[in-house]
Design a protein around this motif. Structure first.
Motif, PDB file in Angstrom:
ATOM      1  N   ASP A 169     -11.437  -5.284  -9.454  1.00 12.76           N
ATOM      2  CA  ASP A 169     -12.083  -5.560  -8.323  1.00 12.76           C
ATOM      3  C   ASP A 169     -11.795  -6.758  -7.511  1.00 12.76           C
ATOM      4  OD1 ASP A 169     -13.691  -4.903  -6.283  1.00 12.76           O
ATOM      5  OD2 ASP A 169     -15.472  -5.572  -7.224  1.00 12.76           O
ATOM      6  N   LEU A 189     -16.118  -0.824  -6.510  1.00 18.75           N
ATOM      7  CA  LEU A 189     -15.804  -1.235  -7.830  1.00 18.75           C
ATOM      8  C   LEU A 189     -16.703  -2.314  -8.098  1.00 18.75           C
ATOM      9  CD1 LEU A 189     -12.020  -1.436  -7.711  1.00 18.75           C
ATOM     10  CD2 LEU A 189     -13.453   0.148  -9.123  1.00 18.75           C
ATOM     11  N   TYR A 190     -17.521  -3.307  -7.262  1.00 21.03           N
ATOM     12  CA  TYR A 190     -18.365  -4.050  -7.560  1.00 21.03           C
ATOM     13  C   TYR A 190     -19.685  -3.389  -8.017  1.00 21.03           C
ATOM     14  CZ  TYR A 190     -15.848  -8.399  -6.045  1.00 21.03           C
ATOM     15  OH  TYR A 190     -14.936  -9.342  -5.748  1.00 21.03           O
ATOM     16  N   THR A 203      -9.754  -6.962  -4.046  1.00 23.33           N
ATOM     17  CA  THR A 203     -10.435  -7.770  -3.004  1.00 23.33           C
ATOM     18  C   THR A 203      -9.355  -8.751  -2.398  1.00 23.33           C
ATOM     19  OG1 THR A 203     -12.550  -7.621  -4.047  1.00 23.33           O
ATOM     20  CG2 THR A 203     -12.126  -9.341  -2.270  1.00 23.33           C
ATOM     21  N   SER A 215     -18.926  -1.798 -11.589  1.00 22.38           N
ATOM     22  CA  SER A 215     -18.839  -3.127 -12.504  1.00 22.38           C
ATOM     23  C   SER A 215     -20.449  -3.404 -12.902  1.00 22.38           C
ATOM     24  CB  SER A 215     -18.192  -4.344 -12.109  1.00 22.38           C
ATOM     25  OG  SER A 215     -18.344  -5.208 -13.019  1.00 22.38           O
ATOM     26  N   ALA A 217     -13.168  -2.275  -2.894  1.00 20.64           N
ATOM     27  CA  ALA A 217     -13.746  -3.168  -3.674  1.00 20.64           C
ATOM     28  C   ALA A 217     -15.258  -3.276  -3.842  1.00 20.64           C
ATOM     29  CB  ALA A 217     -13.229  -4.546  -2.934  1.00 20.64           C
TER      30      ALA A 217
END
Length: 130
Positions: free
Chosen positions: A94, A70-71, A98, A74, A67
């Protein structure tokens, strides 16, 4: 979407990672202590349940690392690909990752209560017999 929105969520995910890691270390130490002081087969059952809990924590921790990555991805995608919706799809994935990690942590917490209760009831019975 603004690039900084997913990045601002990272400290919260970091706190969850830290908490999960601390729980994993404590649980691992407790398992080791129970195995070294094993007195009966009942304690082995408790250890087996705790090992399953450790696996659940490890899965949640792994998902939290994914996560966090991915944040960050992003946020980078929002800057580099501002004309596309790719960053929004990463953010949606994401949030789902999460959520799955949080569901595992909720399951862990709920089951940990039952394991502790069973463990303490067993210890109470031993004290009452003595």
């Amino acid at each position: 979407m603004d690039w900084f929105i997913p990045i601002t969520i990272l400290p919260g995910v970091g706190m969850l990672v830290l908490s999960t890691t601390n729980q994993m270390l404590a649980l691992s130490g407790e398992i080791e202590r129970l195995l070294s002081a094993r007195k009966d087969d009942y304690q082995l059952q408790i250890v087996e349940m705790k090992i399953i809990q450790l696996e659940r924590l490890t899965q949640a921790s792994t998902l939290l690392y994914v996560a966090a990555a991915l944040y960050v991805l992003s946020g980078i995608a929002a800057v580099l690909l501002s004309a596309t919706d790719f960053d929004k799809w990463i953010l949606i994935v994401d949030v789902i990752v999460t959520f799955i990690a949080l569901a595992l942590l909720i399951t862990y917490s709920y089951k940990a209560i039952n394991i502790r209760k069973t463990q303490h009831q067993s210890n109470l019975k031993k004290v009452n017999k003595a």
